[in-house]
Design an enzyme around this catalytic site. Structure first.
Site, PDB file in Angstrom:
ATOM      1  N   ASP A 147       0.736  -1.192   0.070  1.00 49.71           N
ATOM      2  CA  ASP A 147      -0.196   0.034   0.012  1.00 49.71           C
ATOM      3  C   ASP A 147       0.951   1.299   0.058  1.00 49.71           C
ATOM      4  OD1 ASP A 147       1.028  -0.427   2.318  1.00 49.71           O
ATOM      5  OD2 ASP A 147      -1.065  -1.037   3.468  1.00 49.71           O
ATOM      6  N   ASN A 196      -7.391  -2.813  14.488  1.00 49.56           N
ATOM      7  CA  ASN A 196      -8.880  -2.774  14.130  1.00 49.56           C
ATOM      8  C   ASN A 196      -8.845  -4.169  13.251  1.00 49.56           C
ATOM      9  OD1 ASN A 196      -7.925  -1.900  11.535  1.00 49.56           O
ATOM     10  ND2 ASN A 196      -9.189  -0.143  11.364  1.00 49.56           N
ATOM     11  N   HIS A 215      -7.225  -4.582  10.214  1.00 45.89           N
ATOM     12  CA  HIS A 215      -6.969  -4.425   8.718  1.00 45.89           C
ATOM     13  C   HIS A 215      -5.595  -5.288   8.177  1.00 45.89           C
ATOM     14  CE1 HIS A 215      -4.655  -0.220   9.575  1.00 45.89           C
ATOM     15  NE2 HIS A 215      -3.921  -1.184   9.519  1.00 45.89           N
ATOM     16  N   GLU A 233      -9.818  -1.883   5.381  1.00 54.77           N
ATOM     17  CA  GLU A 233     -10.339  -1.471   6.518  1.00 54.77           C
ATOM     18  C   GLU A 233     -11.579  -2.338   7.009  1.00 54.77           C
ATOM     19  OE1 GLU A 233      -8.361   0.107   8.740  1.00 54.77           O
ATOM     20  OE2 GLU A 233      -8.224   2.298   7.983  1.00 54.77           O
TER      21      GLU A 233
HETATM   22  C1  F6R Z   1       1.500  -1.293   6.094  1.00 51.62           C
HETATM   23  C2  F6R Z   1       0.283  -2.058   6.407  1.00 51.62           C
HETATM   24  C3  F6R Z   1      -0.406  -1.904   7.618  1.00 51.62           C
HETATM   25  C4  F6R Z   1       0.222  -2.291   8.683  1.00 51.62           C
HETATM   26  C5  F6R Z   1      -0.583  -2.052  10.073  1.00 51.62           C
HETATM   27  C6  F6R Z   1       0.065  -2.292  11.419  1.00 51.62           C
HETATM   28  O1  F6R Z   1       1.877  -1.599   4.880  1.00 51.62           O
HETATM   29  O2  F6R Z   1      -0.417  -2.536   5.196  1.00 51.62           O
HETATM   30  O3  F6R Z   1      -1.623  -2.940   7.459  1.00 51.62           O
HETATM   31  O4  F6R Z   1       0.937  -3.399   8.658  1.00 51.62           O
HETATM   32  O5  F6R Z   1      -1.304  -1.067  10.243  1.00 51.62           O
HETATM   33  O6  F6R Z   1       1.088  -1.187  11.216  1.00 51.62           O
HETATM   34  P1  F6R Z   1       2.230  -1.323  12.509  1.00 51.62           P
HETATM   35  O7  F6R Z   1       3.204  -2.543  12.261  1.00 51.62           O
HETATM   36  O8  F6R Z   1       2.678  -0.056  12.430  1.00 51.62           O
HETATM   37  O9  F6R Z   1       1.365  -1.636  13.937  1.00 51.62           O
END
Ligand code: F6R
Length: 242
Positions: free
Chosen positions: A67, A136, A138, A143
């Site tokens: 992403d 959450n 995702h 989301e």
């Molecule tokens: C990032 C992504 C997100 C993160 C998620 C957890 O490329 O796709 O899904 O993996 O938000 O983020 P952290 O590791 O910062 O807790």
């Protein structure tokens, strides 16, 4: 689902690096799907160290990131493009032409999304997809919603995601409200999936991912339908698993 529990963040980062390195050693021209955020930083640190010790060669590897914020320029210090170069690509021998991230300035955005899907398919599909998980539930920026998109698309970030991710920006107002992300179907098409989670704030999402119903309200729960998923968790993230 295969669940591996490590004592702490360092241990799961090292194990994750061994799994990714094994993939690259077994299949030097493999396609890796990569994630950003705090969680994979230890994995990337370990992979850099392995590369420096001559243990792994990325010269034939192709990468696709999950992403990117939208809109954001690649040179913005909080762009995922910048993050990946700073934390991994600048330190290993992956070839620049083999690196792919969604373009956070693309216009029209729909063409960028379908082109991203085409490029993944043209590369032969993703062999190993690395994932983090949002508090959450995702994955990528898919989301919780009443519906999910199958393919790469532009999405609105949830308030809670904007809040959590504001730790990287000067203020919450600066966090882009949208992002380009692989869809849930893009992720599930990867041949193998490795999800990393660390810390007690991920425990609830991990419980739902492993033991909950498959529901769009926890996008990671769709991983239950994939034949080859490994969850690499530290004790805190695994704490609510029965
Ligand atoms: C990032 C992504 C997100 C993160 C998620 C957890 O490329 O796709 O899904 O993996 O938000 O983020 P952290 O590791 O910062 O807790």
């Amino acid at each position: 689902m295969r669940i591996i529990i490590g004592e702490n963040y360092d241990e799961i980062s090292k194990k994750a690096a061994l799994i990714v390195a094994a993939q690259v050693i077994l299949q030097p021209d493999c396609v890796l799907g990569l994630a950003t955020g705090s969680t994979p930083l230890g994995l990337y640190r370990e992979l850099i160290a392995m590369y420096q010790r001559g243990e792994v060669d990325f010269s034939k590897v192709t990468t696709f990131n999950l992403d990117e914020y939208y809109p954001i320029t690649p040179d913005h210090p909080q762009s995922y493009h910048y993050f990946m170069y700073q934390n991994l690509f600048n330190h290993i021998n992956v070839q620049p032409e083999n690196i792919h991230l969604p373009n956070g300035t693309a216009e029209p955005v729909e063409a960028e999304c379908s082109n991203y899907e085409r490029m993944i398919a043209a590369a032969g599909g993703i062999d190993l997809q690395v994932l983090g998980i949002g508090v959450n539930g995702h994955i990528g920026f898919n989301e919780p919603n009443p519906y999910l998109h199958a393919r790469t698309h532009l999405t609105d970030l949830k308030e809670e995601t904007i809040k959590v991710n504001s730790r990287f920006f000067q203020s919450e107002a600066e966090v882009p409200r949208q992002a380009l992300t692989m869809g849930i179907g893009t992720i599930l098409k990867a041949r193998r999936i490795l999800l990393l989670a660390s810390g007690e704030n991920k425990a609830q999402a991990i419980k739902k991912t492993v033991q909950g119903l498959v529901t769009t309200e926890c996008p990671a729960s769709f991983l239950q339908t994939h034949p080859d998923v490994t969850l690499l968790l530290d004790r805190e993230a695994a704490a609510l698993l029965g």
